[in-house]
Design a protein around this motif. Sequence first.
Motif, PDB file in Angstrom:
ATOM      1  N   UNK A 164     -60.046 -25.926 -29.488  1.00  0.00           N
ATOM      2  CA  UNK A 164     -59.220 -25.269 -30.507  1.00  0.00           C
ATOM      3  C   UNK A 164     -60.055 -24.626 -31.609  1.00  0.00           C
ATOM      4  N   UNK A 165     -61.188 -25.216 -31.907  1.00  0.00           N
ATOM      5  CA  UNK A 165     -61.967 -24.715 -33.037  1.00  0.00           C
ATOM      6  C   UNK A 165     -61.279 -24.991 -34.362  1.00  0.00           C
ATOM      7  N   UNK A 166     -60.358 -25.937 -34.376  1.00  0.00           N
ATOM      8  CA  UNK A 166     -59.667 -26.261 -35.623  1.00  0.00           C
ATOM      9  C   UNK A 166     -60.300 -27.504 -36.252  1.00  0.00           C
ATOM     10  N   UNK A 167     -60.701 -27.429 -37.524  1.00  0.00           N
ATOM     11  CA  UNK A 167     -61.310 -28.587 -38.182  1.00  0.00           C
ATOM     12  C   UNK A 167     -60.462 -29.849 -38.055  1.00  0.00           C
ATOM     13  N   UNK A 168     -59.129 -29.715 -38.180  1.00  0.00           N
ATOM     14  CA  UNK A 168     -58.262 -30.891 -38.055  1.00  0.00           C
ATOM     15  C   UNK A 168     -58.365 -31.512 -36.672  1.00  0.00           C
ATOM     16  N   UNK A 169     -58.391 -30.671 -35.659  1.00  0.00           N
ATOM     17  CA  UNK A 169     -58.474 -31.176 -34.288  1.00  0.00           C
ATOM     18  C   UNK A 169     -59.826 -31.841 -34.046  1.00  0.00           C
ATOM     19  N   UNK A 170     -60.867 -31.300 -34.619  1.00  0.00           N
ATOM     20  CA  UNK A 170     -62.212 -31.850 -34.430  1.00  0.00           C
ATOM     21  C   UNK A 170     -62.309 -33.222 -35.111  1.00  0.00           C
ATOM     22  N   UNK A 171     -61.793 -33.301 -36.331  1.00  0.00           N
ATOM     23  CA  UNK A 171     -61.788 -34.596 -37.039  1.00  0.00           C
ATOM     24  C   UNK A 171     -60.987 -35.624 -36.247  1.00  0.00           C
ATOM     25  N   UNK A 172     -59.866 -35.182 -35.696  1.00  0.00           N
ATOM     26  CA  UNK A 172     -59.016 -36.072 -34.912  1.00  0.00           C
ATOM     27  C   UNK A 172     -59.733 -36.503 -33.628  1.00  0.00           C
ATOM     28  N   UNK A 173     -60.406 -35.559 -32.977  1.00  0.00           N
ATOM     29  CA  UNK A 173     -61.093 -35.848 -31.715  1.00  0.00           C
ATOM     30  C   UNK A 173     -62.139 -36.942 -31.872  1.00  0.00           C
ATOM     31  N   UNK A 174     -62.903 -36.874 -32.952  1.00  0.00           N
ATOM     32  CA  UNK A 174     -63.933 -37.905 -33.169  1.00  0.00           C
ATOM     33  C   UNK A 174     -63.300 -39.273 -33.426  1.00  0.00           C
ATOM     34  N   UNK A 175     -62.064 -39.271 -33.946  1.00  0.00           N
ATOM     35  CA  UNK A 175     -61.331 -40.531 -34.143  1.00  0.00           C
ATOM     36  C   UNK A 175     -60.805 -41.081 -32.823  1.00  0.00           C
ATOM     37  N   UNK A 176     -60.321 -40.153 -31.970  1.00  0.00           N
ATOM     38  CA  UNK A 176     -59.637 -40.566 -30.736  1.00  0.00           C
ATOM     39  C   UNK A 176     -60.577 -41.112 -29.683  1.00  0.00           C
ATOM     40  N   UNK A 177     -61.812 -40.629 -29.680  1.00  0.00           N
ATOM     41  CA  UNK A 177     -62.723 -40.966 -28.590  1.00  0.00           C
ATOM     42  C   UNK A 177     -63.249 -42.389 -28.781  1.00  0.00           C
ATOM     43  N   UNK A 178     -63.469 -43.095 -27.692  1.00  0.00           N
ATOM     44  CA  UNK A 178     -63.869 -44.507 -27.756  1.00  0.00           C
ATOM     45  C   UNK A 178     -65.337 -44.648 -28.165  1.00  0.00           C
ATOM     46  N   UNK A 179     -65.731 -45.867 -28.514  1.00  0.00           N
ATOM     47  CA  UNK A 179     -67.138 -46.161 -28.781  1.00  0.00           C
ATOM     48  C   UNK A 179     -67.933 -45.869 -27.513  1.00  0.00           C
ATOM     49  N   UNK A 180     -69.053 -45.193 -27.675  1.00  0.00           N
ATOM     50  CA  UNK A 180     -69.874 -44.847 -26.509  1.00  0.00           C
ATOM     51  C   UNK A 180     -69.295 -43.717 -25.673  1.00  0.00           C
ATOM     52  N   UNK A 181     -68.209 -43.104 -26.163  1.00  0.00           N
ATOM     53  CA  UNK A 181     -67.570 -42.027 -25.404  1.00  0.00           C
ATOM     54  C   UNK A 181     -68.261 -40.680 -25.602  1.00  0.00           C
ATOM     55  N   UNK A 182     -67.733 -39.688 -24.903  1.00  0.00           N
ATOM     56  CA  UNK A 182     -68.324 -38.349 -24.979  1.00  0.00           C
ATOM     57  C   UNK A 182     -67.403 -37.398 -25.719  1.00  0.00           C
ATOM     58  N   UNK A 183     -68.005 -36.597 -26.578  1.00  0.00           N
ATOM     59  CA  UNK A 183     -67.258 -35.569 -27.306  1.00  0.00           C
ATOM     60  C   UNK A 183     -67.940 -34.229 -27.049  1.00  0.00           C
ATOM     61  N   UNK A 184     -67.182 -33.259 -26.572  1.00  0.00           N
ATOM     62  CA  UNK A 184     -67.768 -31.942 -26.291  1.00  0.00           C
ATOM     63  C   UNK A 184     -67.042 -30.861 -27.088  1.00  0.00           C
ATOM     64  N   UNK A 185     -67.818 -30.014 -27.744  1.00  0.00           N
ATOM     65  CA  UNK A 185     -67.262 -28.945 -28.572  1.00  0.00           C
ATOM     66  C   UNK A 185     -67.358 -27.604 -27.846  1.00  0.00           C
ATOM     67  N   UNK A 186     -66.208 -27.023 -27.517  1.00  0.00           N
ATOM     68  CA  UNK A 186     -66.197 -25.673 -26.930  1.00  0.00           C
ATOM     69  C   UNK A 186     -65.654 -24.675 -27.963  1.00  0.00           C
ATOM     70  N   UNK A 187     -64.603 -25.077 -28.705  1.00  0.00           N
ATOM     71  CA  UNK A 187     -64.010 -24.181 -29.703  1.00  0.00           C
ATOM     72  C   UNK A 187     -64.953 -23.909 -30.865  1.00  0.00           C
ATOM     73  N   UNK A 188     -64.745 -22.770 -31.515  1.00  0.00           N
ATOM     74  CA  UNK A 188     -65.560 -22.402 -32.687  1.00  0.00           C
ATOM     75  C   UNK A 188     -64.659 -22.312 -33.910  1.00  0.00           C
ATOM     76  N   UNK A 189     -65.089 -22.948 -35.008  1.00  0.00           N
ATOM     77  CA  UNK A 189     -64.268 -22.911 -36.224  1.00  0.00           C
ATOM     78  C   UNK A 189     -64.526 -21.636 -37.031  1.00  0.00           C
ATOM     79  N   UNK A 190     -65.688 -21.058 -36.858  1.00  0.00           N
ATOM     80  CA  UNK A 190     -66.018 -19.832 -37.581  1.00  0.00           C
ATOM     81  C   UNK A 190     -66.511 -20.081 -39.000  1.00  0.00           C
ATOM     82  N   UNK A 191     -66.511 -21.361 -39.434  1.00  0.00           N
ATOM     83  CA  UNK A 191     -66.959 -21.654 -40.803  1.00  0.00           C
ATOM     84  C   UNK A 191     -67.314 -23.138 -40.917  1.00  0.00           C
ATOM     85  N   UNK A 192     -68.167 -23.508 -41.862  1.00  0.00           N
ATOM     86  CA  UNK A 192     -68.484 -24.924 -42.066  1.00  0.00           C
ATOM     87  C   UNK A 192     -67.250 -25.660 -42.600  1.00  0.00           C
ATOM     88  N   UNK A 193     -67.166 -26.954 -42.352  1.00  0.00           N
ATOM     89  CA  UNK A 193     -66.022 -27.727 -42.853  1.00  0.00           C
ATOM     90  C   UNK A 193     -66.444 -29.184 -43.028  1.00  0.00           C
TER      91      UNK A 193
END
Length: 344
Positions: A243-272
């Motif tokens: 999605x490249x949405x800061x909210x979704x990215x923050x949520x994704x890091x919360x949702x993923x388990x300890x030792x899990x994998x997080x992959x970023x494909x979307x671009x936010x276009x700005x720092x957040x």
Amino acid sequence: MKAVVKYAHGRGNVELRDVPKPSPGPDEVMIEVKAAGICGSDLHIFDGDIKLPIRPPVIIGHEFSGIIAEVGSSVTKWQPGDRVTSETSAYVCGECLQCRTGNYNVCAEKRLIGYWFDGAFAKYCVVPSRLVHKLPDNVSFLSGALCEPLACCVNGVIEKTRIKPGDLVVITGPGPIGLLSLQIAKAQGASVVLCGLSRDRKRLELGKNLGADLTINVDEEDPLRIISKMTDNAGSDVCIDCSGSPNAIRMGLQLVRRGGQYTQIGLTGRPFDLDFDLIAYKELIVRGSLGQRWTSWRIALKMLSEGLVKSEPLISDVLPLSKWETGFQKARSKEGIKIILRPE
Ligand SMILES: [Zn+2]
Ligand SMILES: [Zn+2]
């Protein structure tokens, strides 16, 4: 021939123009474009805020399929009449560490068709022959026009992420990239939860039809609670942001388990603002994914040909090239999903 041209830097400065028909150099082929998709980055090129180098005046469009119309004098592999699609990295330096290890998608000197070199929103498009891939007989031109975004997803979901059968994969962002990534994760034997917003309702529904085990409208439901319940409070094995949405990215890091994998494909276009400590606390494996390389295309074409991924259901509109402005508007309003232009 008619072509959609970005004729100067800055906002707008795009129009349908009459341009001379190109001809292939010795190592190039000329493709008669049958279908060309409008990508989110075409909108950024229009807006003048794209982060990749562009060289106006340039014909835009980089997701396409067609038929070889003419080949250069040194080309032996291809013949007029071949049904094909094409990669976009028309220039890479060939000498840096990334190029020499096959990762030319992250070559610092990379220059793309539709950005730096003339692209596919035109009747003909000339590309170096090494970029060309044969379209399998059972893959339509419309499907073939989505090979480029599909190859981007293959890079992210298969080549950068390790998914095992039975893994729970959360995908945030149900646009074309999310809907293709979902199918790739399913093909690898994962269970997939697709997350979107209220305005994505139609896209979430399509995601369900394309195999999502569960879809979550995060405006109405709490994904953290749902994923916790599904996993005995552990969290998902994998989270992929499309999605490249800061909210979704923050949520994704919360949702993923300890030792899990997080992959970023979307671009936010700005720092957040982000709780980066989660990566250490949870010992996450975090990876980025940009574009695609030859190996991604090879897998993408195989998946389309074998029906593991369906790309045609993502196509909401097929418009003649002259209606490019309507197409861009539909893409921008998210009224359509993937919009295809057909040169006349
Ligand atoms: Zn694209
Ligand atoms: Zn390089």
